[in-house]
Structure formats: C-alpha cells, structure tokens
Design an enzyme around this catalytic site. Structure first.
Site, PDB file in Angstrom:
ATOM      1  N   GLU D  29       0.835  -1.197   0.000  1.00  0.00           N
ATOM      2  CA  GLU D  29       0.000   0.000   0.000  1.00  0.00           C
ATOM      3  C   GLU D  29       0.874   1.252   0.000  1.00  0.00           C
ATOM      4  O   GLU D  29       1.651   1.469   0.928  1.00  0.00           O
ATOM      5  CB  GLU D  29      -0.922  -0.021   1.224  1.00  0.00           C
ATOM      6  CG  GLU D  29      -1.984  -1.093   1.087  1.00  0.00           C
ATOM      7  CD  GLU D  29      -2.545  -1.584   2.404  1.00  0.00           C
ATOM      8  OE1 GLU D  29      -2.406  -0.891   3.413  1.00  0.00           O
ATOM      9  OE2 GLU D  29      -3.119  -2.696   2.417  1.00  0.00           O
ATOM     10  N   GLU D  70      -4.941  -6.996   1.672  1.00  0.00           N
ATOM     11  CA  GLU D  70      -3.710  -7.707   2.014  1.00  0.00           C
ATOM     12  C   GLU D  70      -3.738  -9.167   1.599  1.00  0.00           C
ATOM     13  O   GLU D  70      -2.711  -9.713   1.182  1.00  0.00           O
ATOM     14  CB  GLU D  70      -3.421  -7.586   3.511  1.00  0.00           C
ATOM     15  CG  GLU D  70      -2.904  -6.222   3.957  1.00  0.00           C
ATOM     16  CD  GLU D  70      -4.000  -5.191   4.216  1.00  0.00           C
ATOM     17  OE1 GLU D  70      -5.195  -5.526   4.024  1.00  0.00           O
ATOM     18  OE2 GLU D  70      -3.689  -4.063   4.603  1.00  0.00           O
ATOM     19  N   PHE D  93       1.770  -2.744   8.892  1.00  0.00           N
ATOM     20  CA  PHE D  93       1.937  -3.074  10.311  1.00  0.00           C
ATOM     21  C   PHE D  93       1.709  -4.579  10.443  1.00  0.00           C
ATOM     22  O   PHE D  93       0.756  -5.107   9.872  1.00  0.00           O
ATOM     23  CB  PHE D  93       0.910  -2.333  11.180  1.00  0.00           C
ATOM     24  CG  PHE D  93       1.148  -0.864  11.302  1.00  0.00           C
ATOM     25  CD1 PHE D  93       1.718  -0.323  12.456  1.00  0.00           C
ATOM     26  CD2 PHE D  93       0.807   0.005  10.274  1.00  0.00           C
ATOM     27  CE1 PHE D  93       1.939   1.045  12.576  1.00  0.00           C
ATOM     28  CE2 PHE D  93       1.025   1.380  10.378  1.00  0.00           C
ATOM     29  CZ  PHE D  93       1.590   1.901  11.538  1.00  0.00           C
ATOM     30  N   ASP D  95       0.451  -6.089  12.695  1.00  0.00           N
ATOM     31  CA  ASP D  95      -0.885  -6.269  13.262  1.00  0.00           C
ATOM     32  C   ASP D  95      -1.917  -6.618  12.185  1.00  0.00           C
ATOM     33  O   ASP D  95      -2.964  -7.183  12.502  1.00  0.00           O
ATOM     34  CB  ASP D  95      -1.336  -4.979  13.942  1.00  0.00           C
ATOM     35  CG  ASP D  95      -0.272  -4.412  14.868  1.00  0.00           C
ATOM     36  OD1 ASP D  95      -0.479  -4.464  16.080  1.00  0.00           O
ATOM     37  OD2 ASP D  95       0.770  -3.926  14.377  1.00  0.00           O
ATOM     38  N   PHE D  96      -1.625  -6.260  10.941  1.00  0.00           N
ATOM     39  CA  PHE D  96      -2.602  -6.526   9.876  1.00  0.00           C
ATOM     40  C   PHE D  96      -2.513  -7.963   9.369  1.00  0.00           C
ATOM     41  O   PHE D  96      -3.241  -8.349   8.454  1.00  0.00           O
ATOM     42  CB  PHE D  96      -2.409  -5.557   8.704  1.00  0.00           C
ATOM     43  CG  PHE D  96      -2.429  -4.101   9.070  1.00  0.00           C
ATOM     44  CD1 PHE D  96      -2.967  -3.665  10.272  1.00  0.00           C
ATOM     45  CD2 PHE D  96      -1.904  -3.142   8.211  1.00  0.00           C
ATOM     46  CE1 PHE D  96      -2.976  -2.317  10.620  1.00  0.00           C
ATOM     47  CE2 PHE D  96      -1.908  -1.799   8.546  1.00  0.00           C
ATOM     48  CZ  PHE D  96      -2.445  -1.386   9.745  1.00  0.00           C
ATOM     49  N   HIS D 139      -1.906  -1.490  16.427  1.00  0.00           N
ATOM     50  CA  HIS D 139      -0.781  -1.050  15.603  1.00  0.00           C
ATOM     51  C   HIS D 139       0.548  -1.129  16.365  1.00  0.00           C
ATOM     52  O   HIS D 139       1.480  -0.397  16.036  1.00  0.00           O
ATOM     53  CB  HIS D 139      -0.970   0.403  15.142  1.00  0.00           C
ATOM     54  CG  HIS D 139      -1.976   0.598  14.057  1.00  0.00           C
ATOM     55  ND1 HIS D 139      -3.327   0.486  14.267  1.00  0.00           N
ATOM     56  CD2 HIS D 139      -1.838   0.908  12.744  1.00  0.00           C
ATOM     57  CE1 HIS D 139      -3.964   0.733  13.135  1.00  0.00           C
ATOM     58  NE2 HIS D 139      -3.100   0.988  12.200  1.00  0.00           N
TER      59      HIS D 139
HETATM   60  C1  LIG Z   1      -6.039  -3.999   7.204  1.00  0.00           C
HETATM   61  C2  LIG Z   1      -5.399  -2.668   7.177  1.00  0.00           C
HETATM   62  N1  LIG Z   1      -4.613  -2.330   6.140  1.00  0.00           N
HETATM   63  C3  LIG Z   1      -4.018  -1.135   6.074  1.00  0.00           C
HETATM   64  C4  LIG Z   1      -4.204  -0.219   7.072  1.00  0.00           C
HETATM   65  C5  LIG Z   1      -3.496   1.125   7.042  1.00  0.00           C
HETATM   66  N2  LIG Z   1      -4.454   2.183   6.718  1.00  0.00           N
HETATM   67  C6  LIG Z   1      -5.088   2.867   7.677  1.00  0.00           C
HETATM   68  S1  LIG Z   1      -6.225   3.921   7.048  1.00  0.00           S
HETATM   69  C7  LIG Z   1      -5.841   3.475   5.474  1.00  0.00           C
HETATM   70  C8  LIG Z   1      -6.564   4.100   4.323  1.00  0.00           C
HETATM   71  C9  LIG Z   1      -8.017   3.815   4.405  1.00  0.00           C
HETATM   72  O1  LIG Z   1      -8.669   4.385   3.325  1.00  0.00           O
HETATM   73  P1  LIG Z   1     -10.246   4.552   3.326  1.00  0.00           P
HETATM   74  O2  LIG Z   1     -10.887   3.268   3.639  1.00  0.00           O
HETATM   75  O3  LIG Z   1     -10.598   5.195   2.035  1.00  0.00           O
HETATM   76  O4  LIG Z   1     -10.541   5.529   4.534  1.00  0.00           O
HETATM   77  P2  LIG Z   1     -10.100   7.048   4.716  1.00  0.00           P
HETATM   78  O5  LIG Z   1      -8.773   7.064   5.382  1.00  0.00           O
HETATM   79  O6  LIG Z   1     -10.069   7.695   3.377  1.00  0.00           O
HETATM   80  O7  LIG Z   1     -11.157   7.619   5.584  1.00  0.00           O
HETATM   81  C10 LIG Z   1      -4.857   2.506   5.454  1.00  0.00           C
HETATM   82  C11 LIG Z   1      -4.274   1.905   4.246  1.00  0.00           C
HETATM   83  C12 LIG Z   1      -5.013  -0.606   8.161  1.00  0.00           C
HETATM   84  N3  LIG Z   1      -5.217   0.201   9.191  1.00  0.00           N
HETATM   85  N4  LIG Z   1      -5.616  -1.814   8.168  1.00  0.00           N
END
Ligand SMILES: Cc1ncc(C[n+]2csc(CCOP(=O)(O)OP(=O)(O)O)c2C)c(N)n1
Ligand SMILES: Cc1ncc(C[n+]2csc(CCOP(=O)(O)OP(=O)(O)O)c2C)c(N)n1
Ligand SMILES: [Mg+2]
Ligand SMILES: [Mg+2]
Lengths: 324, 341, 324, 341
Positions: D29, D70, D93, D95-96, D139
C-alpha cells in the site's frame, strides 16, 4: 432533494456537524503542538455522512466505525469531552486512555468502536444487526467504511452475509477520494452501487457534502432495514479536508483542491445556505450554536489537558478479561 | 452419568446451554446443513456431525448456517457478543484461522481493553485441531500456542468427553472470548459423562495421575498418551504425575509448579509445532519459577519443525506417541541429577 | 454454440475428460475399500470445466485450483500415475506423499496446487498473472474456485486487484450447486456475472455440462487476457456426481438428482452425441480411448499400491526449506 | 561506510537488490504512492517513507501500489514467487497479518513441503512491529513468535541499521519465505552502514557484548536496551554477554548454549506478549539443553499479558526497559546459586 426535516432535526443536524467540525479543527491545531500522542485521522469535511445517517438512529441501533471515527462517535452520541480526554490518553477518557483516537467506543450508546483495521468493522456490524434481528429489538446496524475499505474482503463477505441472512444493516461507503495517498478512482474498480447490485442489494450514490441528500438516502435504507427489507448500500462521495493522518503533507493532491472544496462544497456552509434560502432557521440561531460549541470544545481541551494520566500500577493490567 | 462419546458430550453441552439461555446461538458452515437444498433439514449438523440435532430443537433462527466467509461470520459472532447474544461459532478446522484471525485477535480479544473495560464479549469459537487424520498440512495443525499468545483470549483444550462437556459449558457461560479446541481424532472416544449440565472452572489443572519421580504436563489428546506412558513407566518403577492444565490461558501454573516441587523433573508434551509452543511456555516458566526444585533438565516432546505430512508413514512419525513420552521421561531420569533442597 | 475445435483438440478434449472421469470413479471405488487415506473430493461430472478451460493453456500458463483439484491437475497435464500414487501417500507420488489429494501440484507444469483453503487460490493466481505480465512471458493465469469460494473475501479482493492491475487472469467459478451441504442458490446472493460487473469485469455464464460452451467462453477470456485486455469471469453451472467428500451420504439432495444428471446431462455423453451428430469423430475412436484410459488408470492404481511409503527417517524433515 | 538511518539502510538494500536482479519487485500500500491522484508520482514511498525513491528508479512496473486488500496482494506475492519473481511485499503493520495470515502460513510457508520439494518461494514480507509509538492495541504488536511458530517461514529481526541492510539483502536473496520485522521506533536510529551490498547470514547470532556472569538474549530494539543494561551493570561489576540472534527462525541455539555454558546464567528479553513467545522459546531450550550449566534460574523480561495500551503513561510501563533488564540480571545474580561442573 427535499429538506424533509423537523425544526428539531435541523437544529440537531447543524449542531452535530458543527461539533464534529470544531472538534476536528481543534484536534488539528492541538496535534501540531505535539501534545496529542499517536495518530489522528480527521473527519473534517465529511460531517454530513455521519450526521445524515445517524439522524435516523437511536440507542438500540449500532454502528461500527473506522480509523477516521471521531465524527461517527459524536454523531452516535458519544460525549465529546470524554472523547477529547481519550485522545489525550487521560484516565477520564471514554476508554480510560487505553484506546485512543483509533479505538474510541461507547457500546452502551451503540457505538461499537472506531477501528484500526481497514474493513474491520463490517463483520461486527453484521453481528449487531444479527442481535437486533434475533432479539427482535427493532434495531438496525450501520457499517461505516471508506473507499479503501470497500475493496477489503471483509466488506464483500459482509455484504453477502447481510443479504443471505437478510440483516437490518446499512453499508455506508464513505468515498473521500483517497485511501492514504491512493485515489479511489484507481483503487476501486467498477462502482460501489454496481457492486451492491452484484449481491442483489439496493445501492445509491449521494453527494456527501449535502446532509439532506445523505439523510434522505439513509432514511430510506434505515426504513428498509427496520421493516425487514434487508441490507442496503449508500455510496457517499466527498472529500477530507486534512491529510490522511495529521502530519501528511498531501503532496498527492492538487494544490488548491481542499481550498476550493472548503469554499464551494462545505457541508456546513451548504446547510446554512439551504436553510437560509428556505427560511427554516435564521443565521442568528446558527451563530449561537457555533458559539456554544466553541465553548464546549474549549472546555473539552482544557479539561483533557488538566486530567490525570492513567496510573501504570493500577490501570495497566486491568480490563483485559472480565475474569481470569 | 452414562457413557458418551466426545462428540456427544460437546453436543449435549450446546443443547443444554441453548435450552438454559435463549441468548445462546450457534453459527457456522453447515452447523445445521442443507440451506437452500432440496433434501432434509438437519442434513449435516457440522462436517463431523458435532452439532447434529440442534437445529431441530432450536430452529434456524438460533442455529445459523453461513456462507464460507469466516471473517464475516466470526466477526458477526464477535459483534453479536458485544451487543447481547452469547454466540458459539464453529470455525471448522483451526487451520482456517488464517482467513479470519483479525476478527478474533484484533477485534474480539481486544474490545474490553481498548474500550476501557466497557464491553464484554461472551464469544465461543469451537474449532478442530490436531494431526493423525490423514488430512495433510492445511487441516491438521494445532495452533493453540498462537491463540494462547494473544492477551484477551482464553483457550480451552478438553482431554476427554467429561472434560469436553464441563469445559464447553464453562466457555459458553464465560463473559470473555474463549477458543475451544476439539481434537478431531477424539470424537469417537467414549467416557463417563453426567447427564446434567456441569461446569469445569478455567485455570484449574487436573491431575490424572499422581507420582513422585516426574511431572508430565500434556494437553488435549496428548493427555491420554501421557497417561498411557505413565502406566507403562510405572511397570519400570518410574512414578509419574500427569497434569492436564485444561486451559492454556488462563494457565494453572501454580499446580504445575507444585507438582515439579514434588517430583523435581518435568516433561511437557505438546502436539503443536515445536517453536514458541506450549511446551516451551511451560518449560520456561518452570525453569524460571521452580528452578531450585529441578533435579534434571526439563524435556519437551513435540513434533518436528515441519508442516504436517499427508502420508500415513510420515504422519505417524510426526506425532508424539506414548513411546516418545516414555523415552523423554527416561532421559530425565537418566540425566545427571542434581541435589535439591 | 459452435464446435470450433480441430480434430486434435476434439480427441484431446475427450481423452482428458475421460481420464478425469475414470480417475475419479476409480478413486471412488478404491476409497470405499479403506485403502486411500484421508479425504477425497471428486470432480466427476465437472470435467468439461477443467478441460474446456485448459484446452487454451500451455506450460507458460498457470492455474490455481481447489480442494476438488484432481480434474484441474489432469487437465493441466499432471501425470495421472504420479497423482494416484500421491493420493495413496506413496513416495512415488507427485509430491512424494507429503501433499495428498488436497495438495497435488506440479509447478513446472503451471499447476500451482490444489488447495485445502476455500478461496485460497485466487490470490496465488493473481501472482502468477503478475509474473507473466512483469516478465512478459505471454502467459495467463486461471483461478478455479467453487460457488462456495465465490463468497470468500479473497475472491472479491482478487477480482478487484486483477482489474486494477489489469492482470491476464481468468476467474472460473465452478458452480456445482453446493458447498458441502449448502445450496449455492442460498449462499450466493446476486449472481457471479453481476458481481463481475461490479468490478467492471466481463463475465459470462455457461452450461458446464457442455465442453464446447466452456471452451468457447474460455477461448474468448484467454484471448482477452493474452492481448492485454485484463481479467474475465466465467460462471460455469453444473453438478458434482458424488458427495462433497467421499463418505458424504448426500441427504440434502433430491433422491434421483444425480441419476437424472448422469442420464441427461453427462458431459462425456453430450460430447459423444455432439461429435457423432456432426460426424467429427466416430464412436470406435472414442471407445478405443476409453479402453486406453481404463488401462492407464488400472496401472496407476496397481503401481500406486505397489509403491513404497515415504521413509520417516529420511523423508519427514526434508523439503521444509530450500536451506535452513 | 557512512552513517545511515535504519530507514535508509533498508531503502538502500532494496535499491541495490532491485538493481542487481530484475526479478525483484516491490509491492504494498502506497509503497510508491499517489496512484490515480493528481499530485506528484512518488508521493509517499510507504507510510513511513521507507520505500521512498524506488519508484523513481524502477518504475511502476516493479514498484506496485496496491488496493487495501492484504490477502490478495500478499497472496499475489506468494504466487509470483513460485512462478519466477522475487517479490518484496510490504505488510505495513504486522498487526494486519490477521487479514492475510492464510496466504502466509498455509500457502507460502507450506508450498515447498506440500509439493514434495518441487517449489521454491523466494518471498520477503517486510513489516513493522513494536510498541512505544502511541499507536495503541492494533498497531503496536510484535507477533514474531506467531511467525516463528510456523514451519516453512524464516523470521529476521534487525537490531541496527547495519543489521537491517545485511539481513534484508540476505532475505531478498533467500529462496524461502522470510518475514522481515522492522521496529517502527528505530527508523531514525543511525549507525555505520557500508555503501556496497553485503549479506548477513541467517541463523548466526551476533554477540554485541561479551561477559562472564550473565547471558542476555534479546531481539530487535531490545538488543539496544540489553546493551544499555549491560553497560550500566558493568559499572556494578556484573559482566554480561549480549546475544542478538538476528533471526528467530532459524535460531542459532548453539551460540546461545555456548554463551550460557560460559556464564551459567540466562536472561531473555522479548518485546512480544509473554505467553508462548521468544523468551519462553529460548529459556525452555536452554533449560533442556544447557541445564547442567545453569547456576541460577533463567529469567524472562517481557511485557504483561495485556493488549498494548494507548496512553503514554501505560505504554511506557508496558514495555521492557533497560532498567527492567538490569533488575532481571540482578535477580539471577542474587538467586540461590548452584554449583556447576
Ligand atoms: C487492514 C489494514 N490495512 C491497512 C491499514 C493502514 N491504513 C489505515 S487507514 C488506510 C486508508 C483507508 O482508506 P479509506 O478506507 O478510504 O478511509 P479514509 O482514510 O479515506 O477515511 C490505510 C491503508 C489498516 N489500518 N488496516
Ligand atoms: C477457508 C475454508 N473454509 C471452509 C473450508 C471447508 N470446506 C472445504 S470444501 C468446502 C465447500 C466448498 O464449496 P465450493 O467452493 O462450492 O466447492 P465444491 O466443494 O462445491 O467444489 C468447505 C466449506 C475450507 N477448506 N476452507
Ligand atoms: Mg478514503
Ligand atoms: Mg460448490
């Protein structure tokens, strides 16, 4: 889109949106001072979604939220002061300082938690909907999730499960254009509404800057759910005003993207214009709310800063189990 | 009291708890069976028949078949648990945890802590574990060490029909998330099981043998092998205590330490892969907290660090056996002994 | 549907379908004797899918399969004798006896493994397609999966990823009416073709008893993938002849469901009828193939039974790592 | 040789290996960042900037942004590894892991064994671990014991910029799946790092201090704390060996045993949750294989059995510290000592 809201609903809607905005703008400035620990993902610009949807919910209804959860919390009735204290990691926080911004919850209010895992909330919302259905509480559940989350397997699985089990559930897909630095235009193939159709689920796209549009779509979906008509999807399109998290320089966005949005598509401004044009509320009333909320958030910050940190000796190892 | 199979004991526990508490529900793939199919209603009752008959009594509102979407339905179970139900969810083989672990370890396990104590999550995940079934690498793992590692989860591993019923009823009445491990080789094992409901408390080990030379700690199916080994060793004049901790989290370390204080020697038998497993967990805690009482090196009996092989010739060699346990016990007896207080 | 196959292709198609059928029928009878260890999920009745799809593939192409993988293996060129030995857990098995029925693989042939995890194969197929795209091999990948697997999050995620990355990939959704004892009519909300549309992916439903229909749809999808047109989905509808696994009494099915199918919709019979009507092959040729295959499978079973088991001392701990 | 941060060392390893071998690709990502967005191309280079600049050199064909799925992309990495690429996949992370563990532990880890040795899976999963970042329960986990438990995986945990570069290059050139753990608190740590590519072999522990009284084994960021503790203890006249195993799987048990034979005392420091973790893994193996050399009980230093708390006051108390390590060392020195050969 009509403005089918009672005067009370109008005031509630404006006040709640303003509370979220003020809360988030303040977290933004406080974060810059370095006093707030950890991450913060701000909901500013997206208020119409949480508020337009939660307008139709009460305490027997549940919502599952995301990492960008402050707005959902406030719209679902969490105490902003306890939330602020939580974000500061204080003992007086809504979660005693153990959760922080990404895990604010108030289960008694039907707020089942912000969530640090993208896509983590949808299955939980299925569960809340199942409880409502099994215990015949009349409740419904809402799964909030971002455009990024919409691709996650849990979302797809939950849509199918909700349909197959005919759950009273609404998927609110908050498409703010980005997941971190990745545009939803790239990461989301097809469209959310077409994806819903793939599960034979009603789906509708709405302008997320317009709280009336969101509220109207949500009213229909919530009614469908409450009356046994099963799940629906609402694809809310709008933008976030700040970076993915505090500290994100947003190099991936057009230079004036946010400025333009704030000027032309701000949900609070649009609300004021609309109720002004329709002569439903006057500006003075709204200004008074603004002032009231400003005070509330000032107090929230002051109280949070003044509050004690949890006590490592007493608090670190409690709350893991009910009994162990 | 009457003779029941491990399968029946588990089935009976669910029956009685569903009768006792209308908030108890059951869900999983084909736990009823036959959804949308022309054939009879209670077609399957779970892939190995453990939930058979429940849908007949409690109906499809409380015995829910699911699509094959473990994240969604295990997560739904977690979400239903914090909103008022007491779900039992069947994760058919524990090997499938890889597609839904997040909902267990980041969601259900952590709600209470993250929410500052303001949630309870009375969730039971029933799942099958263990090798010997000729089911190969993706259907034969034990994996309870992974769940034991996670704060917020409880882990129970019954070693007999009697234990299974009592521990499952405790799990269902528990207000925390419990992962309940059923060894798939044991479903037809029989034993005396009371007809009425009863509970076996978590975190209280059971001594199935008491002896003075060596303490053997074992879990689940390994308890039977440990008992067999102890019986055989008794004939050689080696007297063993066999400890079945029943739950790995919480763990009744006190009882284990007391037994080691008495015997001065420890063998831990674990069916899980050898690294960071329950054998190391217990051996290490004993070496830290009862070191002064140890007369000989601790010994661990576990499979090799390989996936579970398919071929019977390999799988039989993979698993711990009573003979291997006896060998380990003899090694501790023959090792250079040291004087203790 | 036309019969656009060369004579060679026709013979190959029939022979491969017959090999699978004979293999599976024989595993069925041998299983009943108790000599085959573990589980076996048989593909009998579904031959037209594996064969109709793999007809368009060669060794630079890859497939990811399922727990019901024998048919895919044979169609992709795995040696039936080595497969049979594997199912018997012998040292001479394709995986040296370590994998068994649910893990037969021959990576050199592009057969990336049967899979014990429902939905486990689709991401792997994305990876194989990515390799083909990155190394410009001209190859494509196929993800076989059942109706049950179609709900699994991995399938949805893979469809989006394949679309977003524009991978040369074909999703073949083998809908045999059931996942264990659960009807796909219940568990799969909406339709697979509409789900594909949700990702802007071309999708088509075909009659899985008709190998010509499958082959035609696959030809189009494979051509699209090879020429850079991205992923497609083929929804193959048919039935399995045996239980979910050997030992399943199939109480959930209509009493004469399978009998009727065998009589009226058998892919081998239909093939014979069609090529007979069109005078493309004569019955004698096909009978000769039948006899040849029968001998092959007889030998496979005999050789498997005669072969050695792996040696625990030598073989148990090898093949975990390349180097450790 | 020049001073580089942990972040730069990792970045440089990827740069050099991508240059060396065109089959090495990187995905995750926002590892490039900015897909479909109007802004600049290399917007992010990973959420903490570790992959910055790679897309500029190697292009979007080899540095692939992914949707947040993922399971799909970690699985795609595994699938690409058995078909000819050498993918590095960033699981942001650790954690994911709960949303994609199946593709790691049932697929990638087991291919080679299940397929009878006829596959190789040169996959690297880079992932962030560790507490102290005020990132709360989902996290901040360490979780390397879970991966260490799984046969078929290798697990590396670098403890400095130098270690990070050498171990990552080894991981990329390794033909087995490697989970590469980066402590998120260390990205700005600086140290001397050679400019050219070099490898550090897996399964060979590094002794960062040599002493005669106590052996301290520690991983990742804990190595620095162990060194600090050793320095402080030296002033009290306690002389410590500090062992950094570098990889938990394979584990260089021989070196640890040798150190314990010399010092007679063992303290293991682990940032992971205390049950079935690396501390128990090593303490148990030492108590089994070097028992005769132990003068005092083994001691484990680990966090309490709780999720990672958010509040700084709690998180600071949660983590092992140099002071806690010193205390543990003093306890082994003060415990009733026993004579050894
Ligand atoms: C399973 C997982 N993968 C990656 C992340 C890291 N992460 C946190 S927020 C985010 C983006 C999320 O995008 P969206 O669903 O569009 O929500 P927004 O932040 O735009 O509100 C990512 C990749 C995570 N927290 N959990
Ligand atoms: C993740 C996972 N969940 C459940 C199972 C158990 N299981 C094996 S096959 C199967 C049914 C699969 O149905 P479908 O995808 O339609 O394939 P079919 O058996 O009909 O060929 C189930 C539930 C599994 N192997 N993996
Ligand atoms: Mg977004
Ligand atoms: Mg099926």
């Amino acid at each position: 889109m009509s403005l089918q809201m009672s005067r009370e609903e109008l005031l509630h809607t404006y006040k709640t949106m303003r509370t979220i905005r003020e809360f988030e703008e303040r977290v933004h400035t406080e974060f810059a001072t370095g006093e707030i620990p950890g991450f913060a993902h701000l909901y500013a610009g997206e208020e119409a979604s949480a508020v337009g949807v939660c307008l139709h919910l009460d305490e027997k209804d549940s919502i599952a939220s995301t990492h960008r959860g402050h707005g959902h919390c406030i719209a679902k009735g969490c105490d902003p002061k306890a939330m602020m204290a939580e974000i500061y990691g204080r003992k007086t926080g809504l979660c005693g300082g153990k959760g922080g911004s990404m895990h604010i919850a108030d289960v008694a209010k039907g707020m089942l938690g912000a969530n640090g895992i993208v896509g983590g909330g949808a299955p939980l919302a299925c569960g809340a909907a199942l409880t409502a259905k099994t215990l015949k509480t009349g409740g419904v559940a809402v799964a909030f999730g971002g455009d990024g989350a919409s691709n996650q397997g849990t979302t797809a699985e939950s849509m199918n499960l909700a349909k197959v089990w005919n759950l009273p559930l609404i998927f609110v897909l908050e498409d703010n254009g980005y997941a971190e630095a990745t545009a939803s235009a790239w990461s989301v193939s097809g469209t959310p509404v077409k994806r819903a159709a793939g599960y034979d689920m009603p789906g509708v796209q709405v302008d997320g800057h317009d709280v009336f549009a969101v509220a109207e779509a949500a009213r229909e979906a919530v009614e469908r759910a409450r009356s046994g008509g099963g799940p629906s999807l609402i694809h809310v399109v709008f933008s976030r005003y700040y970076g993915h998290f505090e500290g994100d320089a947003m190099t991936y966005r057009e230079k004036d993207e946010v400025e333009n949005l704030r000027r032309t598509r701000d949900c609070l401004n649009l609300f004021r214009e609309r109720v002004g044009e329709a002569k439903l509320l006057d500006a003075g009333e709204l200004d008074a709310i603004d002032a009231e909320i400003k005070t509330l958030i000032d107090e929230a910050v002051a109280e949070a800063k003044a509050a004690d940190m949890p006590d490592p000796l007493r608090d670190l190892e409690t709350d893991v189990y009910v009994r162990y | 009291m009457s003779k029941k199979s491990f399968r029946q004991a588990i089935n009976e526990a669910m029956h009685q708890e569903m009768e006792r508490d209308p908030n108890v529900i059951l869900m999983g793939e084909d736990v009823a069976g036959g959804m949308g199919a022309p054939g009879e209603e209670d077609a399957w009752g779970g892939v190995l028949g453990v939930t058979k008959g429940l849908v007949g009594t409690y109906g499809r509102e409380r015995v829910l078949d699911t699509p094959i979407t473990e994240s969604a339905f295990v997560g739904a179970a977690a979400g239903s648990a914090i909103t008022g139900l007491r779900p039992i969810v069947e994760l058919m083989f524990v090997d499938f945890m890889g597609v839904c672990f997040d909902q267990i370890f980041n969601q259900a396990a952590k709600f209470r802590y993250m929410f500052g104590g303001k949630a309870k999550t009375p969730l039971v995940v029933r799942t099958m574990y263990g090798a010997g079934f000729r089911a190969a690498s993706q259907h034969s793992q034990s994996l309870y060490p992974v769940f034991t590692h996670i704060p917020g989860l409880k882990v129970a591993i019954p070693s007999s029909p009697y234990e299974a019923k009592g521990l499952l009823i405790s799990a269902i009445r528990d207000d925390d998330p419990v992962i309940f491990f059923e060894n798939k080789m044991m479903y037809d094992d029989e034993g005396e099981v009371p007809d009425e409901a009863y509970t076996i408390p978590f975190g209280e080990a059971n001594l199935t043998r008491e002896g003075k030379d060596v303490t053997i700690v074992a879990f689940g199916r390994m308890v039977n092998l440990a008992n067999q080994a102890a019986d055989a060793l008794a004939k050689e004049g080696i007297s063993c205590t066999v400890v079945d901790p029943r739950t790995t989290s919480p763990l009744d370390l006190d009882t284990i330490l007391e037994c080691v204080e008495d015997t001065g020697r420890l063998v831990v038998v674990d069916e899980a892969s050898p690294r960071c497993n329950m054998a190391t967990d217990i051996a290490a805690q004993v070496a830290q907290d009862a070191f002064a009482h140890l007369k000989a090196p601790v010994r661990m009996v576990a499979p090799p660090h390989t996936p579970v092989p398919f071929s019977p010739s390999l799988e039989d060699a993979y698993l711990p056996t009573a003979a291997k346990i006896q060998e380990a016990v003899r090694m501790t007896m023959n090792a250079a002994q040291r004087e203790v207080a």
